[in-house]
Design an enzyme around this catalytic site. Structure first.
Site, PDB file in Angstrom:
ATOM      1  N   THR A  13       0.773  -1.245   0.021  1.00  0.00           N
ATOM      2  CA  THR A  13       0.009   0.235  -0.076  1.00  0.00           C
ATOM      3  C   THR A  13       0.887   1.172   0.078  1.00  0.00           C
ATOM      4  O   THR A  13       0.472   2.129  -0.519  1.00  0.00           O
ATOM      5  CB  THR A  13      -1.097  -0.013   1.411  1.00  0.00           C
ATOM      6  OG1 THR A  13      -0.317  -0.075   2.394  1.00  0.00           O
ATOM      7  CG2 THR A  13      -2.056  -1.246   1.085  1.00  0.00           C
ATOM      8  N   ARG A  66      22.902 -16.516   5.572  1.00  0.00           N
ATOM      9  CA  ARG A  66      22.473 -15.194   5.382  1.00  0.00           C
ATOM     10  C   ARG A  66      23.648 -14.244   4.423  1.00  0.00           C
ATOM     11  O   ARG A  66      23.378 -13.257   3.890  1.00  0.00           O
ATOM     12  CB  ARG A  66      22.421 -14.576   6.804  1.00  0.00           C
ATOM     13  CG  ARG A  66      21.529 -13.238   6.971  1.00  0.00           C
ATOM     14  CD  ARG A  66      19.915 -13.290   6.261  1.00  0.00           C
ATOM     15  NE  ARG A  66      19.585 -12.168   6.288  1.00  0.00           N
ATOM     16  CZ  ARG A  66      18.361 -12.104   6.996  1.00  0.00           C
ATOM     17  NH1 ARG A  66      17.672 -13.143   7.579  1.00  0.00           N
ATOM     18  NH2 ARG A  66      17.709 -10.803   7.047  1.00  0.00           N
ATOM     19  N   HIS A 110       7.595   4.259   9.498  1.00  0.00           N
ATOM     20  CA  HIS A 110       7.503   3.304  10.641  1.00  0.00           C
ATOM     21  C   HIS A 110       6.221   3.930  11.056  1.00  0.00           C
ATOM     22  O   HIS A 110       5.854   5.201  11.296  1.00  0.00           O
ATOM     23  CB  HIS A 110       8.450   3.474  11.554  1.00  0.00           C
ATOM     24  CG  HIS A 110       8.410   2.659  12.913  1.00  0.00           C
ATOM     25  ND1 HIS A 110       8.378   1.366  13.092  1.00  0.00           N
ATOM     26  CD2 HIS A 110       7.891   3.086  14.112  1.00  0.00           C
ATOM     27  CE1 HIS A 110       7.902   0.955  14.239  1.00  0.00           C
ATOM     28  NE2 HIS A 110       7.590   1.753  14.900  1.00  0.00           N
TER      29      HIS A 110
END
Length: 208
Positions: A13, A66, A110
């Site tokens: 979004t 990783r 955030h």
């Protein structure tokens, strides 16, 4: 022309808000040149494809270590030659090498007014659950530059949103997106694209 790569994990979004703002001229001197997700099923990838933007999945799950993921991930970022990297709901820890290479060229949105309800473990609905549990009357969203910490980089823009008595985490999440995230993230990109943002001594200076 600012070359932007957007990193996403879910529905996208915030990516859509960026694309809409570019189309509407609210973000100027900017081109979204690529979208990368860690989730092959992320609807954000479809949003990108619908706009003719190259989109791909690079997931830690597809690598033995990783370190291997971090190396390939950075290679894919570099291939787009971005001027700015935008974390728009990206739920993967950014490699330190990438933060160093793109210092003050990575921003994140955030869903709280940092320094409240941020840091490790605060993402998605968890942020809004914590805000409601604490009984705050005002929350909001923050756009900040990304550094080695979690939500600790220089703050660029913030916008407040009032908490309503009947709010649930989901209704609060939606309102924070609509009233704050989808407004300040495009605004931040436009400011950067037009050379109106600089970082001095760990803080941002916006020159309107």
């Amino acid at each position: 022309m600012l070359r932007v790569v957007v990193l996403v994990s879910g529905g996208g979004t915030n990516l859509q808000a960026i694309l809409d703002a570019v189309d509407a001229g609210r973000i100027t001197n900017t081109e979204v040149v690529g979208v990368i997700s860690n989730n092959k099923n992320a609807y954000a990838l479809e949003r990108a494809a619908g706009h003719g933007i190259p989109a791909q999945c690079v997931s830690p799950k597809d690598f033995e270590s990783r370190d291997n993921f971090n190396r390939v991930f950075l290679e894919q970022i570099d291939a787009f030659a971005p001027d700015l990297i935008v974390l728009a709901g990206f739920l993967v820890v950014i490699p330190e090498a990438m933060i160093a290479k793109y210092c003050n060229r990575i921003i994140n949105v955030h869903p709280s007014l940092i320094p409240s309800f941020c840091g490790t473990g605060y993402y998605g609905l968890k942020v809004h659950e914590a805000a409601l549990a604490r009984g705050v009357k005002v929350t909001g969203a923050t756009v900040h530059f990304v550094d080695e910490g979690t939500d600790t980089g220089p703050i660029l823009l913030q916008k407040s949103v009032e908490v309503e008595a009947q709010d649930t985490p989901k209704t609060l999440q939606q309102r924070v997106m609509e009233q704050a995230e989808w407004k300040i993230l495009p605004r931040a990109i436009d400011l950067i694209a037009n050379g109106k943002v600089k970082v001095e001594d760990g803080q941002t200076v916006v020159c309107e």
